[in-house]
Write an enzyme that holds these catalytic residues in place. Sequence first.
Site, PDB file in Angstrom:
ATOM      1  CG  HIS A  35       2.740   8.674  -4.385  1.00  0.00           C
ATOM      2  ND1 HIS A  35       3.303   8.661  -3.121  1.00  0.00           N
ATOM      3  CD2 HIS A  35       2.002   7.529  -4.470  1.00  0.00           C
ATOM      4  CE1 HIS A  35       2.936   7.566  -2.485  1.00  0.00           C
ATOM      5  NE2 HIS A  35       2.138   6.873  -3.271  1.00  0.00           N
ATOM      6  CG  HIS A  70      -0.834   5.698  -5.222  1.00  0.00           C
ATOM      7  ND1 HIS A  70       0.230   4.836  -5.133  1.00  0.00           N
ATOM      8  CD2 HIS A  70      -1.176   5.736  -6.540  1.00  0.00           C
ATOM      9  CE1 HIS A  70       0.519   4.371  -6.343  1.00  0.00           C
ATOM     10  NE2 HIS A  70      -0.322   4.907  -7.205  1.00  0.00           N
ATOM     11  CG  ASP A  87      -1.876   4.863   0.328  1.00  0.00           C
ATOM     12  OD1 ASP A  87      -1.840   5.244  -0.857  1.00  0.00           O
ATOM     13  OD2 ASP A  87      -0.977   4.157   0.829  1.00  0.00           O
ATOM     14  CG  HIS A  88       1.016   8.212   0.168  1.00  0.00           C
ATOM     15  ND1 HIS A  88       2.174   8.252   0.912  1.00  0.00           N
ATOM     16  CD2 HIS A  88       0.783   6.897  -0.101  1.00  0.00           C
ATOM     17  CE1 HIS A  88       2.635   7.022   1.074  1.00  0.00           C
ATOM     18  NE2 HIS A  88       1.805   6.184   0.474  1.00  0.00           N
ATOM     19  CG  HIS A 108       5.123   3.976  -5.807  1.00  0.00           C
ATOM     20  ND1 HIS A 108       4.879   2.639  -5.581  1.00  0.00           N
ATOM     21  CD2 HIS A 108       4.105   4.646  -5.200  1.00  0.00           C
ATOM     22  CE1 HIS A 108       3.774   2.497  -4.879  1.00  0.00           C
ATOM     23  NE2 HIS A 108       3.283   3.704  -4.640  1.00  0.00           N
ATOM     24  CG  ASP A 128       4.236   4.413  -1.068  1.00  0.00           C
ATOM     25  OD1 ASP A 128       4.451   4.482   0.150  1.00  0.00           O
ATOM     26  OD2 ASP A 128       3.116   4.156  -1.555  1.00  0.00           O
ATOM     27  CG  HIS A 157       3.377   2.415   3.597  1.00  0.00           C
ATOM     28  ND1 HIS A 157       2.027   2.153   3.750  1.00  0.00           N
ATOM     29  CD2 HIS A 157       3.499   3.076   2.416  1.00  0.00           C
ATOM     30  CE1 HIS A 157       1.368   2.622   2.706  1.00  0.00           C
ATOM     31  NE2 HIS A 157       2.244   3.186   1.884  1.00  0.00           N
TER      32      HIS A 157
END
Length: 391
Positions: free
Chosen positions: A178, A180, A182-183, A235, A259, A297
Amino acid sequence: MGFGTRHVTCPSLHRSPSRPKSLLCKRGGPSAPRSLLFFAPRHARWHFFALFPRPILFPDAPYHGKLGHFPPGEWGGTASSSPSWYSLYARTRLGYLFYQRQVKKARERYPHGHSVPQPYCFPGVKILPIPVLSNNYSYLVIDTVSSQAAVIDPSDPLAVQAAIEEEGVMLEAIFCTHKHWDHSGGNEALCQKHNSCRVYGSALDAIPQLTNPLADREKVSVGSLTFEALATPGHTVGHMVYVLDGGPFGRPPCLFSGDLLFLAGCGRPFEGSPETMLASLDVAVGLGEDTLLWPGHEYALECLSFASLLELDNSALEQKLQWAAQQRQEKRSTCPSTLGEEQTYNPFLRTHRPELQEALGLWQGGAEDPDAFRARVLKEVRRRKDLYQAT
């Protein structure tokens, strides 16, 4: 300067500097993380306290007594109740600046990663978890015969590139679950380093450097490896998971869940309803009990601790919690688990279980659709998880 409403033009807050947008700033406005303030240019900072005078907590990550220490993909609140701070992270340059600061701080705090990498190998395939940021995982998946490789969710390009060089492989594909940061934050740097690398993901998410949009159940080959993309919205609207076919190697499927699903937990439905999230979780469960789960995570200890408060007499849960506590004490990764295991202790996958429903004080109405009731159970588990995190 007064305390009333004022208009501010701040091009630096937006991804495209050529498209300045007037921000309506008013003291007492919606809450958002003040930590984002420190990533804005100096000339943009003055109005940020006017927009967001109060800090918030981020319920899906441990609170360490200060802001800015949390993975943005798991912030608290809901997309509907707190749209402003989420929009800042997901849709403006502030999100990228926040991500850059995350990377910098994580590199300083965890120079060798937040966990000890534990490669998973079987004939023809090597899966290397790469611990990045404060609790994210990227995954380097290698065809050991051709030395071709794919990476899932490259958060920190330096960490991923170091793994690529150490393994001596050619990066052919980036699979993004996705949008975001942090990905997806490492996409651009890795594409610059590896000219032939393609970036795969959903066209419904604004994934950086996306070259090959994927449809639900579309397959991609990297060497002798075959990945299937599954649409799992909730998400984010375009969230996808990737399933490595283990059949040709005599092994079970491998689910890289981003996520959507964690060990004993799941991601927040920022861009979807409980019904949407439930349907996506059911897609994952449908892969089979022997499927290996590789989450985005390292949340196992926290999620198991929460789950243990819901089901006090769940022996499988208690055993897994003790195991995870030992693993984390030694800084070892807790992945992979299996989907069969997850269904014995993950409350987000146990919405059909009477013991969980009873623990939550929920009962199905006489005319209530079974899936509608399960969605109601999922919503309550999510609500309690958020309250657990916020305390």
